[in-house]
Design a protein around this motif. Structure first.
Motif, PDB file in Angstrom:
ATOM      1  N   LEU A 179       0.814  -1.220   0.000  1.00 30.52           N
ATOM      2  CA  LEU A 179       0.000   0.000   0.000  1.00 30.52           C
ATOM      3  C   LEU A 179       0.847   1.269   0.000  1.00 30.52           C
ATOM      4  O   LEU A 179       0.297   2.363   0.023  1.00 30.52           O
ATOM      5  CB  LEU A 179      -0.902   0.034   1.243  1.00 30.52           C
ATOM      6  N   LEU A 180       2.151   1.115  -0.038  1.00 32.95           N
ATOM      7  CA  LEU A 180       3.042   2.270   0.099  1.00 32.95           C
ATOM      8  C   LEU A 180       2.709   3.370  -0.907  1.00 32.95           C
ATOM      9  O   LEU A 180       2.588   4.540  -0.533  1.00 32.95           O
ATOM     10  CB  LEU A 180       4.497   1.837  -0.044  1.00 32.95           C
ATOM     11  N   ASN A 181       2.549   3.035  -2.179  1.00 30.41           N
ATOM     12  CA  ASN A 181       2.270   4.053  -3.193  1.00 30.41           C
ATOM     13  C   ASN A 181       0.964   4.790  -2.906  1.00 30.41           C
ATOM     14  O   ASN A 181       0.897   6.018  -2.989  1.00 30.41           O
ATOM     15  CB  ASN A 181       2.199   3.427  -4.583  1.00 30.41           C
ATOM     16  N   ILE A 182      -0.070   4.045  -2.552  1.00 31.17           N
ATOM     17  CA  ILE A 182      -1.376   4.646  -2.289  1.00 31.17           C
ATOM     18  C   ILE A 182      -1.327   5.515  -1.039  1.00 31.17           C
ATOM     19  O   ILE A 182      -1.841   6.636  -1.022  1.00 31.17           O
ATOM     20  CB  ILE A 182      -2.452   3.554  -2.148  1.00 31.17           C
ATOM     21  N   VAL A 183      -0.687   5.001   0.002  1.00 30.94           N
ATOM     22  CA  VAL A 183      -0.613   5.740   1.261  1.00 30.94           C
ATOM     23  C   VAL A 183       0.174   7.035   1.076  1.00 30.94           C
ATOM     24  O   VAL A 183      -0.239   8.099   1.552  1.00 30.94           O
ATOM     25  CB  VAL A 183      -0.002   4.861   2.373  1.00 30.94           C
ATOM     26  N   VAL A 184       1.286   6.967   0.360  1.00 31.43           N
ATOM     27  CA  VAL A 184       2.092   8.167   0.129  1.00 31.43           C
ATOM     28  C   VAL A 184       1.307   9.181  -0.703  1.00 31.43           C
ATOM     29  O   VAL A 184       1.322  10.376  -0.407  1.00 31.43           O
ATOM     30  CB  VAL A 184       3.435   7.810  -0.542  1.00 31.43           C
ATOM     31  N   ALA A 185       0.593   8.700  -1.715  1.00 31.97           N
ATOM     32  CA  ALA A 185      -0.202   9.611  -2.538  1.00 31.97           C
ATOM     33  C   ALA A 185      -1.287  10.301  -1.716  1.00 31.97           C
ATOM     34  O   ALA A 185      -1.466  11.522  -1.806  1.00 31.97           O
ATOM     35  CB  ALA A 185      -0.825   8.848  -3.703  1.00 31.97           C
ATOM     36  N   ILE A 186      -2.003   9.548  -0.898  1.00 28.49           N
ATOM     37  CA  ILE A 186      -3.054  10.135  -0.065  1.00 28.49           C
ATOM     38  C   ILE A 186      -2.456  11.116   0.936  1.00 28.49           C
ATOM     39  O   ILE A 186      -3.006  12.197   1.166  1.00 28.49           O
ATOM     40  CB  ILE A 186      -3.858   9.020   0.648  1.00 28.49           C
ATOM     41  N   TYR A 187      -1.320  10.744   1.512  1.00 24.07           N
ATOM     42  CA  TYR A 187      -0.659  11.632   2.470  1.00 24.07           C
ATOM     43  C   TYR A 187      -0.278  12.955   1.813  1.00 24.07           C
ATOM     44  O   TYR A 187      -0.540  14.024   2.365  1.00 24.07           O
ATOM     45  CB  TYR A 187       0.581  10.946   3.045  1.00 24.07           C
ATOM     46  N   LEU A 188       0.316  12.884   0.633  1.00 24.48           N
ATOM     47  CA  LEU A 188       0.731  14.106  -0.051  1.00 24.48           C
ATOM     48  C   LEU A 188      -0.463  14.973  -0.436  1.00 24.48           C
ATOM     49  O   LEU A 188      -0.407  16.202  -0.336  1.00 24.48           O
ATOM     50  CB  LEU A 188       1.565  13.760  -1.284  1.00 24.48           C
ATOM     51  N   ILE A 189      -1.551  14.349  -0.844  1.00 27.24           N
ATOM     52  CA  ILE A 189      -2.763  15.105  -1.172  1.00 27.24           C
ATOM     53  C   ILE A 189      -3.305  15.792   0.081  1.00 27.24           C
ATOM     54  O   ILE A 189      -3.672  16.974   0.044  1.00 27.24           O
ATOM     55  CB  ILE A 189      -3.819  14.181  -1.801  1.00 27.24           C
ATOM     56  N   CYS A 190      -3.350  15.083   1.193  1.00 24.90           N
ATOM     57  CA  CYS A 190      -3.844  15.673   2.449  1.00 24.90           C
ATOM     58  C   CYS A 190      -2.969  16.835   2.893  1.00 24.90           C
ATOM     59  O   CYS A 190      -3.489  17.894   3.276  1.00 24.90           O
ATOM     60  CB  CYS A 190      -3.908  14.622   3.545  1.00 24.90           C
ATOM     61  N   ILE A 191      -1.655  16.670   2.838  1.00 26.72           N
ATOM     62  CA  ILE A 191      -0.752  17.745   3.235  1.00 26.72           C
ATOM     63  C   ILE A 191      -0.906  18.944   2.304  1.00 26.72           C
ATOM     64  O   ILE A 191      -0.892  20.094   2.750  1.00 26.72           O
ATOM     65  CB  ILE A 191       0.712  17.239   3.251  1.00 26.72           C
ATOM     66  N   GLY A 192      -1.093  18.681   1.021  1.00 28.30           N
ATOM     67  CA  GLY A 192      -1.310  19.772   0.069  1.00 28.30           C
ATOM     68  C   GLY A 192      -2.592  20.534   0.360  1.00 28.30           C
ATOM     69  O   GLY A 192      -2.615  21.767   0.328  1.00 28.30           O
ATOM     70  N   LEU A 193      -3.663  19.808   0.670  1.00 29.36           N
ATOM     71  CA  LEU A 193      -4.932  20.461   0.990  1.00 29.36           C
ATOM     72  C   LEU A 193      -4.829  21.275   2.279  1.00 29.36           C
ATOM     73  O   LEU A 193      -5.362  22.381   2.365  1.00 29.36           O
ATOM     74  CB  LEU A 193      -6.047  19.418   1.118  1.00 29.36           C
ATOM     75  N   ILE A 194      -4.137  20.728   3.249  1.00 28.40           N
ATOM     76  CA  ILE A 194      -3.943  21.462   4.499  1.00 28.40           C
ATOM     77  C   ILE A 194      -3.120  22.716   4.250  1.00 28.40           C
ATOM     78  O   ILE A 194      -3.436  23.794   4.757  1.00 28.40           O
ATOM     79  CB  ILE A 194      -3.269  20.561   5.556  1.00 28.40           C
ATOM     80  N   GLY A 195      -2.069  22.587   3.450  1.00 32.95           N
ATOM     81  CA  GLY A 195      -1.208  23.730   3.155  1.00 32.95           C
ATOM     82  C   GLY A 195      -1.930  24.835   2.413  1.00 32.95           C
ATOM     83  O   GLY A 195      -1.655  26.018   2.603  1.00 32.95           O
ATOM     84  N   LEU A 196      -2.860  24.449   1.549  1.00 31.25           N
ATOM     85  CA  LEU A 196      -3.624  25.437   0.798  1.00 31.25           C
ATOM     86  C   LEU A 196      -4.774  26.028   1.609  1.00 31.25           C
ATOM     87  O   LEU A 196      -5.399  26.986   1.189  1.00 31.25           O
ATOM     88  CB  LEU A 196      -4.187  24.802  -0.477  1.00 31.25           C
ATOM     89  N   GLY A 197      -5.054  25.437   2.733  1.00 27.68           N
ATOM     90  CA  GLY A 197      -6.118  25.949   3.588  1.00 27.68           C
ATOM     91  C   GLY A 197      -7.498  25.498   3.165  1.00 27.68           C
ATOM     92  O   GLY A 197      -8.493  26.089   3.576  1.00 27.68           O
ATOM     93  N   VAL A 198      -7.578  24.460   2.355  1.00 32.70           N
ATOM     94  CA  VAL A 198      -8.870  23.977   1.879  1.00 32.70           C
ATOM     95  C   VAL A 198      -9.724  23.462   3.037  1.00 32.70           C
ATOM     96  O   VAL A 198     -10.938  23.648   3.052  1.00 32.70           O
ATOM     97  CB  VAL A 198      -8.670  22.867   0.814  1.00 32.70           C
TER      98      VAL A 198
END
Length: 51
Positions: free
Chosen positions: A26-45
């Protein structure tokens, strides 16, 4: 304990780490979801969703 925006990345990282330990494929999926979540948090969504 109140969960604030500062706690969300730590919680996501903890969950991601546990999932990777349980199922290494699941490493690829988990890393992708993590990066998306961090990006959304960083953008203030998430502030618009009142989280």
């Amino acid at each position: 304990m109140t969960i604030t925006a500062a706690h969300i990345p730590a919680i996501v990282a903890l969950i991601a780490g546990i999932l990777i330990l349980i199922m290494p494929r699941l490493l690829n999926i988990v890393v992708a979801i993590y990066l998306i979540c961090i990006g959304l948090i960083g953008l203030g969504v998430l502030r618009f969703l009142h989280l």
